[in-house]
Scaffold this motif. Structure first.
Motif, PDB file in Angstrom:
ATOM      1  N   ARG A  14       3.019 -17.213 -29.150  1.00 17.27           N
ATOM      2  CA  ARG A  14       2.802 -18.594 -29.592  1.00 17.27           C
ATOM      3  C   ARG A  14       3.687 -18.942 -30.779  1.00 17.27           C
ATOM      4  N   PRO A  15       4.261 -20.148 -30.785  1.00 19.49           N
ATOM      5  CA  PRO A  15       5.112 -20.528 -31.919  1.00 19.49           C
ATOM      6  C   PRO A  15       4.302 -20.790 -33.181  1.00 19.49           C
ATOM      7  N   LEU A  16       4.951 -20.654 -34.294  1.00 17.79           N
ATOM      8  CA  LEU A  16       4.362 -21.089 -35.562  1.00 17.79           C
ATOM      9  C   LEU A  16       4.606 -22.583 -35.710  1.00 17.79           C
ATOM     10  N   SER A  17       3.777 -23.250 -36.502  1.00 15.21           N
ATOM     11  CA  SER A  17       4.047 -24.649 -36.832  1.00 15.21           C
ATOM     12  C   SER A  17       4.897 -24.684 -38.103  1.00 15.21           C
ATOM     13  N   TYR A  46      14.708 -16.725 -62.048  1.00 14.37           N
ATOM     14  CA  TYR A  46      14.603 -16.980 -60.598  1.00 14.37           C
ATOM     15  C   TYR A  46      15.873 -16.583 -59.847  1.00 14.37           C
ATOM     16  N   PRO A  47      16.146 -15.279 -59.784  1.00 12.73           N
ATOM     17  CA  PRO A  47      17.358 -14.797 -59.105  1.00 12.73           C
ATOM     18  C   PRO A  47      17.189 -14.579 -57.598  1.00 12.73           C
ATOM     19  N   LEU A  48      15.986 -14.862 -57.069  1.00 11.67           N
ATOM     20  CA  LEU A  48      15.757 -14.586 -55.644  1.00 11.67           C
ATOM     21  C   LEU A  48      16.127 -15.771 -54.769  1.00 11.67           C
ATOM     22  N   THR A  49      16.540 -15.461 -53.551  1.00 11.72           N
ATOM     23  CA  THR A  49      16.742 -16.481 -52.515  1.00 11.72           C
ATOM     24  C   THR A  49      15.918 -16.074 -51.301  1.00 11.72           C
ATOM     25  N   LEU A  50      15.288 -17.058 -50.683  1.00 13.66           N
ATOM     26  CA  LEU A  50      14.488 -16.810 -49.493  1.00 13.66           C
ATOM     27  C   LEU A  50      15.189 -17.451 -48.293  1.00 13.66           C
ATOM     28  N   THR A  51      15.462 -16.627 -47.294  1.00 16.72           N
ATOM     29  CA  THR A  51      16.124 -17.100 -46.070  1.00 16.72           C
ATOM     30  C   THR A  51      15.177 -16.916 -44.889  1.00 16.72           C
ATOM     31  N   MET A  52      15.074 -17.922 -44.063  1.00 19.63           N
ATOM     32  CA  MET A  52      14.254 -17.806 -42.854  1.00 19.63           C
ATOM     33  C   MET A  52      15.150 -17.683 -41.631  1.00 19.63           C
ATOM     34  N   VAL A  53      14.890 -16.647 -40.845  1.00 16.86           N
ATOM     35  CA  VAL A  53      15.550 -16.465 -39.557  1.00 16.86           C
ATOM     36  C   VAL A  53      14.534 -16.945 -38.525  1.00 16.86           C
ATOM     37  N   ALA A  54      14.706 -18.173 -38.066  1.00  9.37           N
ATOM     38  CA  ALA A  54      13.697 -18.808 -37.220  1.00  9.37           C
ATOM     39  C   ALA A  54      14.050 -18.655 -35.750  1.00  9.37           C
ATOM     40  N   GLY A  55      13.054 -18.265 -34.946  1.00  3.53           N
ATOM     41  CA  GLY A  55      13.282 -18.149 -33.514  1.00  3.53           C
ATOM     42  C   GLY A  55      12.227 -18.856 -32.702  1.00  3.53           C
ATOM     43  N   ASN A  56      11.027 -19.002 -33.260  1.00  4.10           N
ATOM     44  CA  ASN A  56       9.915 -19.539 -32.481  1.00  4.10           C
ATOM     45  C   ASN A  56       9.003 -20.392 -33.375  1.00  4.10           C
ATOM     46  N   VAL A  57       9.569 -21.521 -33.808  1.00  3.21           N
ATOM     47  CA  VAL A  57       8.822 -22.459 -34.654  1.00  3.21           C
ATOM     48  C   VAL A  57       8.833 -23.815 -33.960  1.00  3.21           C
ATOM     49  N   ASP A  58       7.654 -24.375 -33.759  1.00  4.89           N
ATOM     50  CA  ASP A  58       7.525 -25.672 -33.075  1.00  4.89           C
ATOM     51  C   ASP A  58       8.368 -26.744 -33.745  1.00  4.89           C
ATOM     52  N   GLY A  59       9.263 -27.382 -32.997  1.00  7.92           N
ATOM     53  CA  GLY A  59      10.029 -28.501 -33.526  1.00  7.92           C
ATOM     54  C   GLY A  59      11.182 -28.109 -34.432  1.00  7.92           C
ATOM     55  N   LEU A  60      11.454 -26.814 -34.536  1.00  2.00           N
ATOM     56  CA  LEU A  60      12.573 -26.384 -35.391  1.00  2.00           C
ATOM     57  C   LEU A  60      13.562 -25.581 -34.552  1.00  2.00           C
ATOM     58  N   ALA A  61      14.817 -25.992 -34.559  1.00  2.00           N
ATOM     59  CA  ALA A  61      15.836 -25.282 -33.780  1.00  2.00           C
ATOM     60  C   ALA A  61      15.993 -23.856 -34.288  1.00  2.00           C
ATOM     61  N   ARG A  98      11.406  -7.982 -33.255  1.00  2.00           N
ATOM     62  CA  ARG A  98      12.076  -9.049 -32.508  1.00  2.00           C
ATOM     63  C   ARG A  98      11.088 -10.101 -32.015  1.00  2.00           C
ATOM     64  N   GLN A  99       9.817  -9.722 -31.907  1.00  2.00           N
ATOM     65  CA  GLN A  99       8.800 -10.640 -31.373  1.00  2.00           C
ATOM     66  C   GLN A  99       8.195 -11.537 -32.445  1.00  2.00           C
ATOM     67  N   ALA A 100       8.458 -11.246 -33.704  1.00  2.26           N
ATOM     68  CA  ALA A 100       7.921 -12.100 -34.780  1.00  2.26           C
ATOM     69  C   ALA A 100       8.551 -13.485 -34.664  1.00  2.26           C
ATOM     70  N   ALA A 101       7.749 -14.525 -34.854  1.00  3.98           N
ATOM     71  CA  ALA A 101       8.280 -15.891 -34.706  1.00  3.98           C
ATOM     72  C   ALA A 101       9.405 -16.161 -35.691  1.00  3.98           C
ATOM     73  N   VAL A 102       9.238 -15.659 -36.901  1.00  3.19           N
ATOM     74  CA  VAL A 102      10.300 -15.801 -37.906  1.00  3.19           C
ATOM     75  C   VAL A 102      10.449 -14.490 -38.681  1.00  3.19           C
ATOM     76  N   PHE A 182      10.724  -9.544 -43.931  1.00  2.00           N
ATOM     77  CA  PHE A 182       9.375  -9.709 -43.375  1.00  2.00           C
ATOM     78  C   PHE A 182       9.442 -10.212 -41.952  1.00  2.00           C
ATOM     79  N   GLY A 183       8.533  -9.745 -41.117  1.00  2.00           N
ATOM     80  CA  GLY A 183       8.255 -10.393 -39.846  1.00  2.00           C
ATOM     81  C   GLY A 183       6.970 -11.177 -40.015  1.00  2.00           C
ATOM     82  N   VAL A 184       6.957 -12.407 -39.529  1.00  2.26           N
ATOM     83  CA  VAL A 184       5.759 -13.250 -39.635  1.00  2.26           C
ATOM     84  C   VAL A 184       5.528 -13.953 -38.298  1.00  2.26           C
ATOM     85  N   GLY A 185       4.287 -13.974 -37.863  1.00  2.00           N
ATOM     86  CA  GLY A 185       3.942 -14.669 -36.618  1.00  2.00           C
ATOM     87  C   GLY A 185       2.449 -14.619 -36.399  1.00  2.00           C
ATOM     88  N   HIS A 186       2.031 -15.143 -35.248  1.00  3.59           N
ATOM     89  CA  HIS A 186       0.614 -15.011 -34.896  1.00  3.59           C
ATOM     90  C   HIS A 186       0.369 -13.569 -34.478  1.00  3.59           C
TER      91      HIS A 186
END
Ligand SMILES: Cc1cc2nc3c(=O)[nH]c(=O)nc-3n(C[C@H](O)[C@H](O)[C@H](O)COP(=O)(O)O)c2cc1C
Length: 192
Positions: A14-17, A46-61, A98-102, A182-186
């Motif tokens: 299932r995709p994340l919103s 604040y030297p950190l940067t957060l990058t999202m590698v998105a693969g399965n998010v509703d409405g986001l390419a 690989r199965q994590a939504a992002v 991090f892997g994040v998903g349902h």
């Protein structure tokens, strides 16, 4: 919430919103009162940067996006689904990642931190130490927010630095060092 925090290594399809992704990113690096952020930072550098590698998010390419903490928006970096390539840099080749939504990558500007804290002993090491500590704070925030949002998350710090750096700038920002992935998903065991 702390009692429920766990690492999840099995993800549902299932995709994340966007809202779910946004709240987890905010927890990692989001802006709070007075121009500060959700996690502490030595000298508020604040030297950190957060990058999202998105693969399965509703409405986001599918693509990679940088989190703009000041404006709480995502800035597109590269098109396409980069999850496979990023998961392939893990030392144990974690197939389930690989199965994590992002995938979320925390990276740090070591040079800026080293320079900023150059007068603090041990010379040349203090800034890097602070960056690693800050990445730990941000990482726990991701875990706790994922728990609160009923999402699954896992910190994968076992990756091949050189191979991940090979994905610069699409995944790792130029001049930065990858710190935590991090892997994040349902979670797979939850249906709704
Ligand atoms: C610094 C650090 C590095 C980690 N690296 C990995 C990793 O490369 N792969 C992985 O599957 N889990 C990794 N983990 C997650 C741990 O395996 C996990 O936290 C531990 O097994 C305890 O389980 P829990 O998080 O469910 O309490 C890492 C955790 C930390 C704190």
């Amino acid at each position: 919430m702390l009692i429920r925090r766990r690492s999840t290594r099995s993800f549902a399809s299932r995709p994340l919103s966007i809202d779910q992704v946004a709240v987890v990113m905010w927890a990692a690096q989001g802006r709070t009162a007075g121009g500060r952020r959700s996690c502490p930072s030595a000298h508020a550098l604040y030297p950190l940067t957060l990058t999202m590698v998105a693969g399965n998010v509703d409405g986001l390419a599918a693509g990679t996006y940088r989190y703009d903490a000041e404006r709480h928006v995502l800035a597109p970096v590269a098109d396409g689904d980069h999850r496979d390539r990023v998961a392939g840099t893990t030392l144990a080749d974690h197939d389930w990642l690989r199965q994590a939504a992002v995938l979320l990558l925390l990276s740090g500007d070591m040079d800026a931190a080293t320079q900023h804290f150059a007068d603090q002993p041990p010379q040349g090491c203090r800034g890097r130490r602070y960056v690693w500590l800050e990445a730990g704070h941000a990482s726990q925030n991701i875990y706790l927010q994922a728990t609160e949002t009923d999402l699954g998350a896992v910190l994968v710090a076992g990756f091949d630095d050189d191979r991940l750096l090979g994905l610069t700038p699409a995944v790792v920002p130029s001049g930065q060092r990858p710190l935590a992935l991090f892997g994040v998903g349902h979670p797979a065991d939850r249906q709704s």
